[in-house]
Design a protein around this motif. Structure first.
Motif, PDB file in Angstrom:
ATOM      1  N   LEU A 149       0.816  -1.185   0.178  1.00  0.00           N
ATOM      2  CA  LEU A 149       0.027   0.004   0.075  1.00  0.00           C
ATOM      3  C   LEU A 149       0.875   1.238   0.044  1.00  0.00           C
ATOM      4  CD1 LEU A 149      -2.931  -0.728   2.395  1.00  0.00           C
ATOM      5  CD2 LEU A 149      -2.919  -0.093  -0.125  1.00  0.00           C
ATOM      6  N   PHE A 191       0.690   4.027  -2.897  1.00  0.00           N
ATOM      7  CA  PHE A 191       0.218   5.490  -2.793  1.00  0.00           C
ATOM      8  C   PHE A 191       1.069   6.337  -3.827  1.00  0.00           C
ATOM      9  CE2 PHE A 191      -1.662   4.692   1.317  1.00  0.00           C
ATOM     10  CZ  PHE A 191      -2.931   5.416   1.334  1.00  0.00           C
ATOM     11  N   PRO A 213      -2.478   6.450  -6.497  1.00  0.00           N
ATOM     12  CA  PRO A 213      -2.812   7.335  -5.276  1.00  0.00           C
ATOM     13  C   PRO A 213      -4.433   7.124  -4.785  1.00  0.00           C
ATOM     14  CG  PRO A 213      -2.310   8.926  -7.075  1.00  0.00           C
ATOM     15  CD  PRO A 213      -2.053   7.355  -7.291  1.00  0.00           C
ATOM     16  N   ILE A 214      -5.178   7.087  -5.951  1.00  0.00           N
ATOM     17  CA  ILE A 214      -6.809   6.919  -5.503  1.00  0.00           C
ATOM     18  C   ILE A 214      -6.952   5.780  -5.218  1.00  0.00           C
ATOM     19  CG2 ILE A 214      -8.900   7.155  -7.073  1.00  0.00           C
ATOM     20  CD1 ILE A 214      -7.743   9.416  -8.934  1.00  0.00           C
ATOM     21  N   TYR A 215      -6.461   4.484  -5.899  1.00  0.00           N
ATOM     22  CA  TYR A 215      -6.849   3.313  -5.328  1.00  0.00           C
ATOM     23  C   TYR A 215      -6.490   3.268  -3.973  1.00  0.00           C
ATOM     24  CZ  TYR A 215      -6.108  -1.799  -5.033  1.00  0.00           C
ATOM     25  OH  TYR A 215      -6.016  -3.011  -4.431  1.00  0.00           O
ATOM     26  N   ALA A 216      -5.089   3.532  -3.688  1.00  0.00           N
ATOM     27  CA  ALA A 216      -4.581   3.294  -2.183  1.00  0.00           C
ATOM     28  C   ALA A 216      -5.507   3.970  -1.382  1.00  0.00           C
ATOM     29  CB  ALA A 216      -3.314   3.593  -2.226  1.00  0.00           C
ATOM     30  N   THR A 217      -5.959   5.191  -1.760  1.00  0.00           N
ATOM     31  CA  THR A 217      -6.580   5.953  -0.705  1.00  0.00           C
ATOM     32  C   THR A 217      -7.880   5.369  -0.196  1.00  0.00           C
ATOM     33  OG1 THR A 217      -5.352   8.141  -1.505  1.00  0.00           O
ATOM     34  CG2 THR A 217      -7.397   8.183  -0.225  1.00  0.00           C
ATOM     35  N   TYR A 218      -8.668   4.893  -1.613  1.00  0.00           N
ATOM     36  CA  TYR A 218     -10.033   4.161  -1.487  1.00  0.00           C
ATOM     37  C   TYR A 218      -9.870   2.998  -0.539  1.00  0.00           C
ATOM     38  CZ  TYR A 218     -13.940   1.451  -3.115  1.00  0.00           C
ATOM     39  OH  TYR A 218     -15.328   0.571  -2.918  1.00  0.00           O
ATOM     40  N   THR A 270      -7.533   2.334   1.707  1.00  0.00           N
ATOM     41  CA  THR A 270      -7.118   2.560   2.998  1.00  0.00           C
ATOM     42  C   THR A 270      -8.446   3.252   3.827  1.00  0.00           C
ATOM     43  OG1 THR A 270      -4.814   2.946   2.534  1.00  0.00           O
ATOM     44  CG2 THR A 270      -5.684   3.699   4.581  1.00  0.00           C
ATOM     45  N   LEU A 271      -9.135   4.190   3.159  1.00  0.00           N
ATOM     46  CA  LEU A 271     -10.340   4.595   3.899  1.00  0.00           C
ATOM     47  C   LEU A 271     -11.065   3.614   4.015  1.00  0.00           C
ATOM     48  CD1 LEU A 271     -11.680   7.127   4.653  1.00  0.00           C
ATOM     49  CD2 LEU A 271     -12.635   7.127   1.970  1.00  0.00           C
TER      50      LEU A 271
END
Length: 134
Positions: free
Chosen positions: A36, A40, A44-49, A51-52
Motif C-alpha cells: 500500500l 500511494f 494514489p486514488i486506489y490506495a486512498t480508497y 485505506t479509507l
C-alpha cells in the motif's frame, strides 16, 4: 486549555477503525497484495480508497454499535471479514493463483456495500428490539 474530550461514539469509531485497518493491512500484506505504501505513489486514488475502506469498515460499525447499543453491525462486518480472509487463505494454501480479486480483495473493494449492509441490519435489529421492549 481544557483537555479534548471525545464522545463515546467517536472513541468507539477511532478504536474500531484502527483495529480493523491494522488487521486488514496485515492480511493485505500477508496475502501478497501490492504494498500500500508503494501504491500511494503509483495509484494514489486506489490506495486512498482501499485505506479509507479499511478504516471506515471498522469505524462505522463500532460507532453504530455504541450509538444504538447493538452489536449487530460489528458482528456482521466481523463475519464478512473472517469469511473473506478464510476464503483467500484457502485459495493461497492450495497454491492456486486467483484469477481476479480474491474474496478478501472483494471485501476491501466493496467496503461501501459492507458498511451499508451492516448499518441497515444494525438499524433493523435496533428498531426490532426497541419496539419489542416498549
Amino acid at each position: 486549555m481544557p483537555p479534548l474530550r471525545l464522545s463515546p461514539r467517536v472513541q468507539a469509531a477511532a478504536v474500531g477503525g484502527a483495529l480493523h485497518a491494522a488487521a486488514a493491512a496485515i492480511l493485505w500484506t500477508r496475502f501478497g497484495f501490492e504494498n500500500l505504501l508503494v501504491a500511494f505513489g503509483t495509484e494514489p486514488i486506489y490506495a486512498t480508497y482501499a485505506t479509507l475502506g479499511m478504516v471506515l469498515a471498522g469505524a462505522v460499525p463500532a460507532a453504530l454499535a455504541r450509538w444504538r447499543t447493538t452489536a449487530t453491525p460489528v458482528l456482521l462486518v466481523g463475519l464478512a471479514f473472517v469469511l473473506a480472509a478464510v476464503g483467500t487463505w484457502t485459495t493461497a494454501r492450495r497454491g492456486l493463483t486467483p484469477v481476479g480479486p480474491t474474496p478478501f480483495g472483494w471485501y476491501v473493494l466493496a467496503w461501501p456495500a459492507v458498511v451499508s449492509l451492516a448499518g441497515l441490519v444494525g438499524e433493523i435489529a435496533w428498531r426490532t428490539r426497541r419496539y419489542r421492549l416498549a
